[in-house]
Design an enzyme around this catalytic site. Structure first.
Site, PDB file in Angstrom:
ATOM      1  N   ASP A 109      27.871   5.892  57.618  1.00  0.00           N
ATOM      2  CA  ASP A 109      28.176   4.685  58.499  1.00  0.00           C
ATOM      3  C   ASP A 109      29.509   4.798  58.852  1.00  0.00           C
ATOM      4  O   ASP A 109      30.446   4.674  57.814  1.00  0.00           O
ATOM      5  CB  ASP A 109      27.762   3.337  57.802  1.00  0.00           C
ATOM      6  CG  ASP A 109      26.311   3.380  57.651  1.00  0.00           C
ATOM      7  OD1 ASP A 109      25.261   4.251  57.922  1.00  0.00           O
ATOM      8  OD2 ASP A 109      25.723   2.301  56.904  1.00  0.00           O
ATOM      9  N   ASP A 146      14.889  -3.009  62.179  1.00  0.00           N
ATOM     10  CA  ASP A 146      15.676  -3.542  61.085  1.00  0.00           C
ATOM     11  C   ASP A 146      15.208  -5.029  60.943  1.00  0.00           C
ATOM     12  O   ASP A 146      15.302  -5.659  61.921  1.00  0.00           O
ATOM     13  CB  ASP A 146      17.228  -3.636  61.438  1.00  0.00           C
ATOM     14  CG  ASP A 146      17.859  -2.181  61.868  1.00  0.00           C
ATOM     15  OD1 ASP A 146      17.354  -1.186  61.418  1.00  0.00           O
ATOM     16  OD2 ASP A 146      18.491  -2.397  62.907  1.00  0.00           O
TER      17      ASP A 146
END
Length: 240
Positions: A8, A129
């Site tokens: 990330d 998500d």
């Protein structure tokens, strides 16, 4: 299953967030390319990259870090975060990304997902998500009334390569993935499902592998950086 180590990217560094909060970022390294190389040298066959700044900005922000990773490794890479138009999709695929992940636009502009999946077979994934079964967008900052399975089923005939399902409340919390919800999604759609969020132990990987749904893989980040998951053992478990 495939194990996807997560890199990330925030401000050019490797970080992990807690439940998607940008101000709850832990920095794990300032050389993403070196981190990518170490995962590949350990035997990983894919990498999962997220441009966190890009997810909020709606456009690529950590492009230099992504390009450095692409130059450093020879395994396929999937990338999400800030990819919201055809030009950006084409740009990343041209630069060597193997699969782009479309999240926010899957809710706001599903026709773009269909167009991209048709134009680039096998190279477009949908990122879903969710909190409490409802889809969140724009770097998880905005919650919608769209249910996970309803969104996934919209793309059953679109030719998308995979659905990456993240339970936001589990992400980075080291409390285990939402196995039941992931399995339910895997059994509800024909699209391959990749589990994400909360994978923090070998037992979690075993639970996903044996959940009763044909999952394509699992993403893990913080647990690999913290050493909570031994990477060599994880690779053995997911391939068993």
């Amino acid at each position: 299953m495939i194990l996807y180590p997560a890199i990330d990217l925030k401000d050019g560094q490797c970080v992990r967030l807690l439940r998607g909060e940008m101000d709850a970022a832990t920095v794990f390294g300032d050389d993403p390319a070196a981190q990518a190389k170490s995962f590949v040298e350990a035997g990983c066959k894919w990498l999962h990259l997220v441009d966190l700044n890009g997810a909020f900005a709606g456009r690529p922000v950590n492009g230099a870090a992504v390009e450095a990773i692409l130059a450093a490794v020879d395994v396929p890479v999937q990338l999400g975060g800030g990819i919201r138009d055809m030009a950006t999709i084409e740009g990343w695929l041209d630069k060597g990304v193997s699969r782009v992940i479309l999240g926010t636009v899957a809710v706001e502009n599903p026709d773009l997902v269909r167009e991209a999946a048709a134009a680039f077979p096998g190279k477009v994934a949908v990122g879903i998500d969710a909190r409490n079964g409802r889809v969140a967008t724009k770097g998880w900052a905005e919650e919608t009334d769209v249910m996970v399975t309803d969104l996934a089923k919209q793309f059953e005939d679109a030719g998308v390569a995979a659905i990456i399902y993240t339970d936001i409340d589990r992400d980075g919390a080291m409390q285990g993935p939402n196995v039941a919800a992931t399995a339910a999604l895997g059994n509800a759609v024909r699209i391959p499902v990749i589990a994400s969020g909360g994978v923090s132990s070998i037992d979690d990987l075993v639970a996903l592998r044996d959940c009763g749904a044909p999952l394509d893989g699992a993403i893990s980040g913080r647990a690999l950086y913290d050493g909570a998951i031994d990477l060599s053992e994880a690779l053995r478990v997911v391939s068993a």
